[in-house]
Structure formats: structure tokens, C-alpha cells
Design a protein around this motif. Sequence first.
Motif, short mmCIF file in Angstrom:
data_model
loop_
_atom_site.label_atom_id
_atom_site.label_comp_id
_atom_site.label_asym_id
_atom_site.label_seq_id
_atom_site.Cartn_x
_atom_site.Cartn_y
_atom_site.Cartn_z
N THR A 16 0.85 -1.19 0.00
CA THR A 16 0.00 0.00 0.00
C THR A 16 0.89 1.24 0.00
O THR A 16 2.01 1.21 0.48
N GLY A 17 0.37 2.32 -0.57
CA GLY A 17 1.21 3.50 -0.74
C GLY A 17 2.38 3.19 -1.64
O GLY A 17 3.51 3.62 -1.41
N ALA A 18 2.11 2.43 -2.72
CA ALA A 18 3.17 1.92 -3.58
C ALA A 18 3.64 2.93 -4.61
O ALA A 18 4.59 2.66 -5.34
N GLY A 19 2.99 4.06 -4.68
CA GLY A 19 3.45 5.12 -5.57
C GLY A 19 4.54 5.93 -4.90
O GLY A 19 5.01 5.62 -3.82
N SER A 20 4.96 6.97 -5.56
CA SER A 20 5.95 7.88 -5.01
C SER A 20 5.69 9.26 -5.58
O SER A 20 5.52 9.41 -6.79
N ARG A 21 5.63 10.25 -4.72
CA ARG A 21 5.40 11.61 -5.19
C ARG A 21 6.51 12.04 -6.14
O ARG A 21 7.65 11.59 -6.01
N LEU A 94 -2.03 -15.00 -1.72
CA LEU A 94 -1.40 -13.81 -1.16
C LEU A 94 -0.41 -14.28 -0.11
O LEU A 94 -0.74 -15.06 0.77
N ASP A 95 0.82 -13.77 -0.21
CA ASP A 95 1.89 -14.20 0.70
C ASP A 95 2.45 -13.08 1.56
O ASP A 95 3.04 -13.36 2.61
N ALA A 96 2.31 -11.84 1.13
CA ALA A 96 2.90 -10.74 1.89
C ALA A 96 2.06 -9.48 1.76
O ALA A 96 1.49 -9.21 0.70
N LEU A 97 2.03 -8.73 2.84
CA LEU A 97 1.35 -7.43 2.88
C LEU A 97 2.28 -6.42 3.50
O LEU A 97 2.80 -6.64 4.61
N VAL A 98 2.51 -5.33 2.79
CA VAL A 98 3.31 -4.22 3.33
C VAL A 98 2.38 -3.05 3.56
O VAL A 98 1.88 -2.44 2.61
N ASN A 99 2.12 -2.74 4.82
CA ASN A 99 1.25 -1.62 5.21
C ASN A 99 2.10 -0.36 5.29
O ASN A 99 2.73 -0.07 6.31
N ASN A 100 2.12 0.39 4.21
CA ASN A 100 3.03 1.52 4.10
C ASN A 100 2.35 2.88 4.13
O ASN A 100 3.01 3.90 4.25
N VAL A 101 1.02 2.92 4.06
CA VAL A 101 0.32 4.21 4.01
C VAL A 101 0.45 4.95 5.34
O VAL A 101 0.27 4.37 6.42
N GLY A 102 0.73 6.24 5.26
CA GLY A 102 0.80 7.06 6.47
C GLY A 102 0.92 8.53 6.10
O GLY A 102 1.38 8.87 5.02
N ILE A 103 0.48 9.37 7.01
CA ILE A 103 0.56 10.82 6.80
C ILE A 103 1.15 11.47 8.06
O ILE A 103 1.19 10.86 9.12
N GLY A 104 1.61 12.71 7.88
CA GLY A 104 2.12 13.44 9.04
C GLY A 104 1.01 13.80 10.01
O GLY A 104 1.22 13.85 11.21
#
Length: 269
Positions: A16-21, A94-104
Motif C-alpha cells: 500500500t502507498g506503492a506510488g511515489s510523489r 497472497l503471501d505478503a502485505l506491506v502496510n506503508n500508508v501514512g501521513i504526518g
Amino acid sequence: MDSIGPDLEGKVAIVTGAGSRPGEGVGNGRAAAILLARAGAKLVLADAVAEWAEETRRLIEAEGGEAVVVAADVTKPEECRRIVEAATGRWGRLDALVNNVGIGGPPGTAEEVDPEAWAQGMLVNVTSMMLMAKYAVPAMRAAGGGAIVNIGSVAGLRGGHPNLLYPTSKGAVVNMTRAMAVHHAPDRIRVNCICPGMVYTPMVQRGGMSPEMREARRKRSILQVEGSGWDVGAAVAFLCSGNARWMTGAIVPVDAGATAIAALPSEMR
């Protein structure tokens, strides 16, 4: 996920949050996705901004990897379900989940912070990870096990942050990881947390970063070396791989040693 080794061939991962600004360097999510793909995994790239995730997909496919993009808001249960179904529907597992979403999140102390903005910040930084796990865990169980990596922050390990929401939410991610590790161990699902330090990413740039501030951040560690999204991504790829088969409930600072000391080397002389 039992065999020791970095190979993730035949495995399927969600980031998640796999894009990049747009900006200098790379975000944690994009770096993690690319490194997981290099290890052989197929990727579901989830992001609120499809354009950013599409660029990650392009980079993965340029190296011969395979990925799909899902534009989704991970604060909504039905969209989290849709992200997981994108993995199981296309690849059957499904084998892996990366919980990457976050905000300041919102600024301010307990006295100053806006309660509605506080609730939204907790929803994005904490509840979204629970919602993704809610739908990912059954799919991992069906696959015989898996790995969840939650992205926290060194702000969740120590005080000193000017605002209340960010360190509070990241501290919640740390202890949520420990609790989830216990809950899902019977299903052979490992749950670990990475706490990045002062990495330099496009999101950090967007918040405003003068050369002087950037240099000060670099010096707030033992190694005195600036970190990047690649450093975080490398830790993610390790924790998702068989090399980390004996690790769960671990809180892993990726911070050039910033949390290992009470004072900087120059202050100890």
C-alpha cells in the motif's frame, strides 16, 4: 515462507502507498515494491493516486517483473477487500502485505490539535493497517502462511516530536504489530514492524526541507549518513523473505543508529 533465502519466486505481495510523489529520490513504498519484484514476487500496487502507482508498475515491468495497480483508499473496508481480491483473483494467493500508508497528520499538542483532524490521522495511520490485515490474513492462511510488514517510525519509539498525532499513531502501529504477531502465529503468518529514521524521500521534500535542515537530519545518527527509501525497502524485502522466517513481533529501526544512543558521537567527546 519457511525456507531460508531471499527468493520470493511464485509469491504474491501487496504494497500500500506503492506510488511515489514526484521529486528527488524514491518513496518507501515504491522502493519496497521494486525490491520485492526483484526477489521474484508478483505485486499488487495500491495507492490513492493511480498515476504514482502506475509509474512504479512501469519500473517493475521494465525489469521483467509483474505488477497490477489498484487505485484505492485504505481507510475504507470495501476498498481494502478489493485490493486483496486483486491479488487472489489474478494469482490465486497472497503471501505478503506491506502496510506503508501514512501521513504526518495535524499539528499541535493535545491542547491545540483539531479533534476531527486527529480522528482522520488515526484512521489513515493505524486503522487502515488493521483493515488491510482483516482481509489479507484469510488469504494468507489459505496460502499456508505469510508475512505482514507494518511501517512505523522512530517517532513511535521515543518522544521529542513537536506534534501529538504522529508519534501517537506510530506508537500504536508498533504495539499493534506485537499484538498481531501473537494473534496470527497459529496461521504461520509473521508480523513485523519497520521504524524508519530520517530518510530523505519525495514526501519529506514536499513538506519543505532546506539544505540546512537536511544536513541537520543527516547528523542525527551514529552513521552520519543520509537514508533513502531504498534502505527501508531493503528491510521490507528481508522481512518478507525466508531469511526472516524466525522473526515475528520484531520492531526494526532503520535509522542509522539514531535510536541506539542518548547523545551523538560529537556530543560525547
